[in-house]
Enzyme design. Sequence first.
Site, PDB file in Angstrom:
ATOM      1  N   ASP A   1      -9.896   2.804   2.456  1.00 30.34           N
ATOM      2  CA  ASP A   1     -10.143   1.738   3.566  1.00 30.34           C
ATOM      3  C   ASP A   1     -10.875   2.721   4.765  1.00 30.34           C
ATOM      4  O   ASP A   1     -11.804   2.144   5.446  1.00 30.34           O
ATOM      5  CB  ASP A   1      -8.611   1.356   4.173  1.00 30.34           C
TER       6      ASP A   1
ATOM      7  N   LYS B   1       0.780  -1.413  -0.035  1.00 38.42           N
ATOM      8  CA  LYS B   1       0.199  -0.104  -0.173  1.00 38.42           C
ATOM      9  C   LYS B   1       0.828   1.238   0.063  1.00 38.42           C
ATOM     10  O   LYS B   1       0.494   2.062  -0.734  1.00 38.42           O
ATOM     11  CB  LYS B   1      -1.056  -0.035   1.203  1.00 38.42           C
TER      12      LYS B   1
END
Length: 274
Positions: free
Chosen positions: A102, A66
């Site tokens: 997220d 990420k």
Amino acid sequence: MSDLYCVFGNPIAHSRSPAIHAAFAAATGEDMHYEARQAPIEGFAAAVAEFVAGGGMGANVTVPFKEEACRLSDRLSGRAARAGAVNTLVFGAGEIFGDNTDGAGLLRDITANLGFPLAGRRILLLGAGGAARGVIAPLLAGEPAALHIANRSADKALRLAELFSDIAPVAAGSFAELAGKSFDLVINATSASLSGESLPLPGGLYAPGALAYDMMYGKGETPFLQLARRQGAAHCADGLGMLVEQAAEAFFVWRGRRPQTAPLLAELRRQISP
Ligand code: ATR
């Protein structure tokens, strides 16, 4: 040919994202194919380039890529820049756009699915790694009364709090320093559950009616939620809802359509129940 998407990770074999996006595509009638791709630890950028050359239109990114996906992006959404991490890539017009869904996924699960509004609540965030960082700005946007970050290494919690202090004051410290404090919402963003470990949390953390939320999930209750139940948390939730909601938000980024999540979440819940 169907529009091509994938999720990059390492390992990736057990990812539920292909099944989730296949269900969203079927439900919305979007013509897309979504697959899991394992990128070599040292070969993420090359794997992305190969996928784009093969016609890939977008990708999700999971552990451990990420942060690298953030660096690889030519342009970032505001929320990805704040998170310092990217879980959603969009390929087009010769550039890579990086986004992060997220935090939005966590917020939607807590507020919409679990019916727990954040405004005026005291929130404790456990952990100071990438997972914690990704959800701080979205949590602060919910206008809680207070946000406190606690971490095994207290210095990392302090640094993280400082990073977001322009949005709102954020308190930080060690687990031991939590003694005597209580919260309405306690979120576990550490990776301790992965190794089956519990956290050294003092009793009395949970105010009446409090929610304990583990960003992890698995078959059976996580060690964090087992402890929360013993310590008197009124409500417990794992991260399966966050997983589905971050996927729905990524689907929206790519396709401009918001799939329903409740039926899929119920089905996944049935699949992982012991
Ligand atoms: P992620 O991207 O999942 O957040 P990370 O950046 O490696 O992964 O961060 C892991 C987090 O879990 C950290 O907050 C880490 O605490 P430290 O900063 O003190 O290392 C926390 N963590 C992992 N295992 C833990 C354990 N057994 N007990 C307490 N905290 C743990």
